[in-house]
Scaffold this active site. Structure first.
Site, PDB file in Angstrom:
ATOM      1  CD  GLU A  59      -7.381  -3.647 -46.089  1.00 15.71           C
ATOM      2  OE1 GLU A  59      -7.572  -4.082 -47.236  1.00 15.71           O
ATOM      3  OE2 GLU A  59      -8.295  -3.115 -45.413  1.00 15.71           O
TER       4      GLU A  59
ATOM      5  NE  ARG B 285     -31.447 -12.916 -69.115  1.00 18.39           N
ATOM      6  CZ  ARG B 285     -31.910 -11.686 -69.222  1.00 18.39           C
ATOM      7  NH1 ARG B 285     -33.081 -11.373 -68.670  1.00 18.39           N
ATOM      8  NH2 ARG B 285     -31.229 -10.771 -69.850  1.00 18.39           N
TER       9      ARG B 285
ATOM     10  CB  ALA C   2      -5.352   3.603 -25.863  1.00 21.61           C
TER      11      ALA C   2
ATOM     12  CG  LEU D  33     -23.421 -16.641 -62.241  1.00 17.59           C
ATOM     13  CD1 LEU D  33     -23.738 -17.712 -61.200  1.00 17.59           C
ATOM     14  CD2 LEU D  33     -23.000 -17.298 -63.562  1.00 17.59           C
TER      15      LEU D  33
ATOM     16  CD  GLU E 100     -18.674  -2.542 -33.975  1.00 20.32           C
ATOM     17  OE1 GLU E 100     -18.594  -1.808 -34.974  1.00 20.32           O
ATOM     18  OE2 GLU E 100     -18.244  -2.219 -32.848  1.00 20.32           O
TER      19      GLU E 100
ATOM     20  CG  MET F  40     -16.605   5.082 -31.691  1.00 21.34           C
ATOM     21  SD  MET F  40     -16.123   3.340 -31.648  1.00 21.34           S
ATOM     22  CE  MET F  40     -17.255   2.725 -30.398  1.00 21.34           C
TER      23      MET F  40
ATOM     24  CB  SER G 145      -9.245   1.519 -37.923  1.00 19.32           C
ATOM     25  OG  SER G 145     -10.139   1.070 -38.919  1.00 19.32           O
TER      26      SER G 145
ATOM     27  CB  ALA H 141      -9.429   9.658 -36.041  1.00 20.46           C
TER      28      ALA H 141
END
Length: 376
Positions: free
Chosen positions: A364, A265, A175, A334, A239, A122, A129, A127
């Site tokens: 976003e 540790r 689309a 950590l 997905e 895709m 999203s 291009a």
């Protein structure tokens, strides 16, 4: 941990999946090679780990998505970024739900047994999203379509035996002008570009693909002309749920490794685990994990029942991948200097996690999807 909706059959299946990955994964070698070899795909197919939801009529076991989820969880927890979930959780459903009988019989059995590796193309250099902006074209010529264009960031691009390609069949229809066509890798005019050098997920090859007037028969179209965008949106919830599963399993592995590391540790005469700050950080992550597993089980069961909405799946991916990133960054911290060393799994998991907030819809874009749904 008891899992909502999990049966004894799920437990037996999970145990077999876990044993398979423990014996068959060769992460260090695959990281160096920048791909997962065909031999592993074939072994996974023979073990029954590929495409659980494919019906028995096409070589699959005919199970529900909860079994896909187990494979994806265990693969991610084992530290692998192999593209098995791409084939099982995403591409297989294009054939199951949208493919013709001929397409199902041609491709699904090989996807199940691992003899065929699939990809879906895709994204393009200009291009991501916004699929309405793709420039790859498919022009009708008699009983064929001629495909011209370029794709990038394509998972499994180097090994794929066939690719589902998003192309414009009507450049002026937005689309509604996007269609999906199947391109076999041996088609004249198809070529593979670079194996792209990514920050992480090194054992999942990602590539450029080129289509120089590739001619495919009209019956290579999947889902109908002009219905590609609608098909993508219809199958997108699964997905995004799959990516949420990866985020949750990765966070669990990071937490488990960090507890072990901080207990071993020593610093200033005590284990790192015994510092209040360490316990506060781990308590935050443990709380996120508790909430996350409960939510994930809710989402998986809702999806199996056919009720998970696109907005709910978007929210799942957003929360689980953003929480994954925050948790892994804190776990790496950590580990101290050891966390910056490639020999420690946390370093690999941390860099592998970064793309989770990008592919399958950036965080976003997901916020836009969720926000728009609130208008009523």
């Amino acid at each position: 941990m008891d899992r909502l909706g999990q049966t004894d059959t799920h437990t037996i299946f999970r145990d077999s999946v876990r044993r398979f990955f423990a014996s068959e994964l060769d992460l260090d070698a695959w990281e160096q090679e920048r791909l997962t070899p065909r031999s592993f795909w074939k072994a996974a197919g023979e073990a029954g780990l590929l495409c659980p939801t494919v019906p028995e009529a096409y070589g699959g076991p005919g199970l529900d998505f909860s079994y896909n989820a187990i494979v994806t969880e265990e693969l991610t927890y084992a530290g692998s970024t192999s593209s098995l979930p791409l084939q099982s959780d995403i591409i297989a459903d294009y054939f199951v739900h949208l493919g013709t009988e001929e397409q199902k019989r041609k491709y699904l059995p090989g996807m199940v047994d691992g003899s065929l590796i699939s990809a879906i193309a895709m994204t393009e250099p200009v291009a991501g999203s916004d699929l309405q902006s793709i420039r790859t074209k498919a022009v009708r010529d008699g009983n064929d379509y001629i495909i011209s264009g370029a794709k990038t960031y394509i998972s499994s691009g180097q090994l794929a035996d066939f690719i589902i390609v998003a192309a414009k069949t009507d450049p002026d229809a937005g689309a509604k002008g996007v269609s999906l066509l199947i391109v076999d890798a041996d088609c004249a005019g198809f070529s593979r570009g670079r194996k792209l050098d990514k920050i992480g997920q090194h054992s999942a090859d990602t590539s450029e693909l080129f289509f120089d007037e590739v001619r495919v028969p009209a019956d290579a179209m999947i889902g109908g002309e002009g219905r590609g965008f609608a098909a993508i949106m219809t199958l997108m919830p699964q997905e995004r749920l799959s990516q949420a599963i990866m985020g949750q399993a990765s966070m669990q592995r990071a937490m488990d490794d960090t507890i072990t590391f901080t207990k071993d540790r020593q610093a200033f005469g005590q284990s790192v685990f015994d510092f209040q700050n360490t316990q506060f950080v781990l308590a935050d992550i443990a709380t996120s994990l508790q909430v996350g597993w409960s939510h994930l089980d809710w989402a998986i069961n809702r999806h199996v029942a056919g009720k998970l909405t696109a907005v709910e799946a978007s929210a799942a991916k957003l929360w689980h991948t953003e929480t994954q990133w925050t948790a892994l960054d804190r776990c790496l911290q950590l580990h101290g200097g050891a966390g910056y060393m490639e020999e420690y799994p946390i370093a690999r998991m941390w860099r592998d996690a970064r793309v989770q907030r990008i592919y399958g819809g950036t965080s976003e874009i997901l916020k836009l999807v969720i926000g728009r749904s609130l208008k009523g």
